[in-house]
Design a protein around this motif. Structure first.
Motif, PDB file in Angstrom:
ATOM      1  N   ASP A  17     -91.856  51.442 -36.497  1.00  0.00           N
ATOM      2  CA  ASP A  17     -92.947  50.493 -37.386  1.00  0.00           C
ATOM      3  C   ASP A  17     -94.300  49.971 -37.926  1.00  0.00           C
ATOM      4  O   ASP A  17     -94.979  49.875 -37.585  1.00  0.00           O
ATOM      5  CB  ASP A  17     -92.012  49.152 -36.425  1.00  0.00           C
ATOM      6  CG  ASP A  17     -92.809  48.652 -34.887  1.00  0.00           C
ATOM      7  OD1 ASP A  17     -94.100  49.804 -34.232  1.00  0.00           O
ATOM      8  OD2 ASP A  17     -93.043  47.884 -34.535  1.00  0.00           O
ATOM      9  N   LYS A  64    -100.025  48.211 -38.158  1.00  0.00           N
ATOM     10  CA  LYS A  64     -97.840  47.265 -38.808  1.00  0.00           C
ATOM     11  C   LYS A  64     -97.433  47.401 -39.832  1.00  0.00           C
ATOM     12  O   LYS A  64     -98.120  47.056 -40.917  1.00  0.00           O
ATOM     13  CB  LYS A  64     -97.824  45.632 -38.520  1.00  0.00           C
ATOM     14  CG  LYS A  64     -98.143  45.719 -36.497  1.00  0.00           C
ATOM     15  CD  LYS A  64     -96.964  46.094 -35.672  1.00  0.00           C
ATOM     16  CE  LYS A  64     -97.050  46.138 -34.278  1.00  0.00           C
ATOM     17  NZ  LYS A  64     -96.270  47.191 -33.079  1.00  0.00           N
ATOM     18  N   SER A  66     -95.158  46.546 -40.994  1.00  0.00           N
ATOM     19  CA  SER A  66     -95.053  44.474 -41.994  1.00  0.00           C
ATOM     20  C   SER A  66     -96.228  44.211 -42.205  1.00  0.00           C
ATOM     21  O   SER A  66     -96.141  43.288 -43.592  1.00  0.00           O
ATOM     22  CB  SER A  66     -94.058  44.144 -41.212  1.00  0.00           C
ATOM     23  OG  SER A  66     -95.190  43.375 -39.800  1.00  0.00           O
ATOM     24  N   GLN A  67     -97.192  44.962 -42.197  1.00  0.00           N
ATOM     25  CA  GLN A  67     -98.420  43.896 -42.590  1.00  0.00           C
ATOM     26  C   GLN A  67     -99.227  44.613 -43.226  1.00  0.00           C
ATOM     27  O   GLN A  67    -100.272  44.035 -44.250  1.00  0.00           O
ATOM     28  CB  GLN A  67     -99.519  43.741 -41.349  1.00  0.00           C
ATOM     29  CG  GLN A  67     -98.806  42.988 -40.205  1.00  0.00           C
ATOM     30  CD  GLN A  67     -99.868  42.773 -39.077  1.00  0.00           C
ATOM     31  OE1 GLN A  67    -101.084  43.747 -38.899  1.00  0.00           O
ATOM     32  NE2 GLN A  67     -99.968  41.929 -38.246  1.00  0.00           N
ATOM     33  N   HIS A  69     -99.461  46.325 -47.201  1.00  0.00           N
ATOM     34  CA  HIS A  69     -98.242  45.945 -48.749  1.00  0.00           C
ATOM     35  C   HIS A  69     -98.062  47.803 -49.604  1.00  0.00           C
ATOM     36  O   HIS A  69     -99.058  48.694 -49.593  1.00  0.00           O
ATOM     37  CB  HIS A  69     -99.719  46.189 -50.260  1.00  0.00           C
ATOM     38  CG  HIS A  69     -99.243  44.396 -49.489  1.00  0.00           C
ATOM     39  ND1 HIS A  69    -101.225  44.189 -49.184  1.00  0.00           N
ATOM     40  CD2 HIS A  69     -99.025  43.648 -50.194  1.00  0.00           C
ATOM     41  CE1 HIS A  69    -101.153  43.289 -49.314  1.00  0.00           C
ATOM     42  NE2 HIS A  69     -99.899  42.302 -49.762  1.00  0.00           N
ATOM     43  N   ARG A 276     -84.166  43.320 -50.387  1.00  0.00           N
ATOM     44  CA  ARG A 276     -84.182  43.503 -49.224  1.00  0.00           C
ATOM     45  C   ARG A 276     -83.474  44.769 -49.057  1.00  0.00           C
ATOM     46  O   ARG A 276     -81.575  44.511 -49.388  1.00  0.00           O
ATOM     47  CB  ARG A 276     -84.103  43.054 -47.444  1.00  0.00           C
ATOM     48  CG  ARG A 276     -84.034  44.255 -46.585  1.00  0.00           C
ATOM     49  CD  ARG A 276     -84.477  43.270 -45.557  1.00  0.00           C
ATOM     50  NE  ARG A 276     -83.342  42.879 -45.111  1.00  0.00           N
ATOM     51  CZ  ARG A 276     -82.323  43.399 -43.830  1.00  0.00           C
ATOM     52  NH1 ARG A 276     -82.492  44.394 -43.743  1.00  0.00           N
ATOM     53  NH2 ARG A 276     -81.237  42.054 -43.850  1.00  0.00           N
ATOM     54  N   THR A 286     -88.849  45.828 -48.491  1.00  0.00           N
ATOM     55  CA  THR A 286     -88.518  43.946 -49.543  1.00  0.00           C
ATOM     56  C   THR A 286     -89.354  43.697 -50.063  1.00  0.00           C
ATOM     57  O   THR A 286     -90.332  43.960 -50.608  1.00  0.00           O
ATOM     58  CB  THR A 286     -88.516  42.924 -48.054  1.00  0.00           C
ATOM     59  OG1 THR A 286     -87.947  43.452 -47.005  1.00  0.00           O
ATOM     60  CG2 THR A 286     -88.281  41.444 -48.193  1.00  0.00           C
TER      61      THR A 286
END
Length: 293
Positions: A17, A64, A66-67, A69, A276, A286
């Protein structure tokens, strides 16, 4: 390896991740001069890039996943090709919806066991390519736009009239593709080529990471509701045959993308929706749906 393009055109290597910034590895790519050769430079010089990526120091703190773009990992293909109606249940189920059928598609596909073989592949404008960070921008709000999740095959080695036996040696890797579609009676290429209607991501996974591309589970959710869920093993025409079919007419170049078809469960999206999409071995992305400015 799992390569991604993130934030301000940084090159990333995804591990779990986390994303490691390996932008210095891009120095392995040669400088381009006019006339620029066809193909995506990152894929054309993939072996050198992979070697350079292994040498980039990992002292920097990773991000991360998820952080960041995420943008399309493929930026300059000579073409994007797509297989029509390449999943039997998509034909049997989805064309019963008048919004999908448009009075055209079910009749055209009736009794056709292998639509891509009969009708060939269609092309999507390369200007339609976007990444998860850009999302999908609805071009005609008064018309229906549908989602179609697909496995994207990225060509790594140029070739024409490629045999089935040699086809997989021309594959550099894979990504998830969203073949967004304006419903209507116009030609497929016209309805599927607006800006952002080819979303590629979340990364480019090299072929050695995927043991069997015909045994991957794909899923798509809209606002948390699962709409599509199938295996790439349900394709009517498999990847080697798609490459053989495409290369009969086109010379395939590094970075070219073949979208391999969508399973059943396609449906409409509107501005404000969240999509998603996930594929085993590749990851998930997503994105938001908005209106084209």
């Amino acid at each position: 390896m799992k390569f991604c393009r993130f934030d301000n055109d940084c090159l990333g290597l995804i591990e779990g991740d986390e994303v490691f910034d390996i932008t210095p590895a891009l120095d392995a790519l040669p400088q381009l001069r006019w006339p620029v050769p066809l193909g995506d430079p990152l894929i054309t010089h993939l072996p050198a890039l992979m070697d350079a990526a292994r040498l980039v120091p990992r002292s920097a703190r990773p991000y991360k996943l998820s952080q960041v773009h995420l943008h399309s990992p493929i930026t300059n293909p000579s073409k994007v090709m797509a297989a029509p109606a390449n999943y039997r249940l998509h034909v049997e189920h989805d064309t019963k919806d008048p919004g999908v059928d448009q009075g055209v598609h079910r009749k055209a596909l009736e009794g056709v066991e292998r639509p891509a073989e009969k009708y060939g592949l269609f092309l999507k404008a390369t200007s339609a390519i976007a990444g998860p960070a850009e999302g999908v921008m609805i071009i005609l709000p008064e018309r229906r736009t549908d989602h179609e999740v697909e496995l994207g095959v990225v060509i790594g080695k140029a070739g024409h009239a490629i045999s089935r036996a040699d086809a997989m040696s021309h594959v550099a890797g894979y990504c998830i593709g969203l073949d967004m579609t304006v419903r209507g009676a116009e030609d497929r290429s016209f309805r599927k080529s607006p800006d952002t209607y080819t979303v590629l991501g979340p990364c480019f996974v090299t072929a050695d990471e995927i043991a069997d591309p015909h045994a991957l589970t794909m899923s798509l959710w809209v606002n948390g509701e699962r709409r599509q869920h199938s295996s790439t093993g349900a394709m009517t025409i498999d990847i080697p045959e798609l490459i053989e079919l495409a290369s009969r007419l086109y010379t395939l170049h590094p970075g070219d993308v073949i979208l391999t078809g969508t399973p059943e469960g396609v449906g409409p999206v509107v501005a404000g929706d969240e999509i998603r999409a996930a594929c085993e071995g590749i990851g998930e992305m997503t994105l938001r749906v908005s209106i084209h400015p």
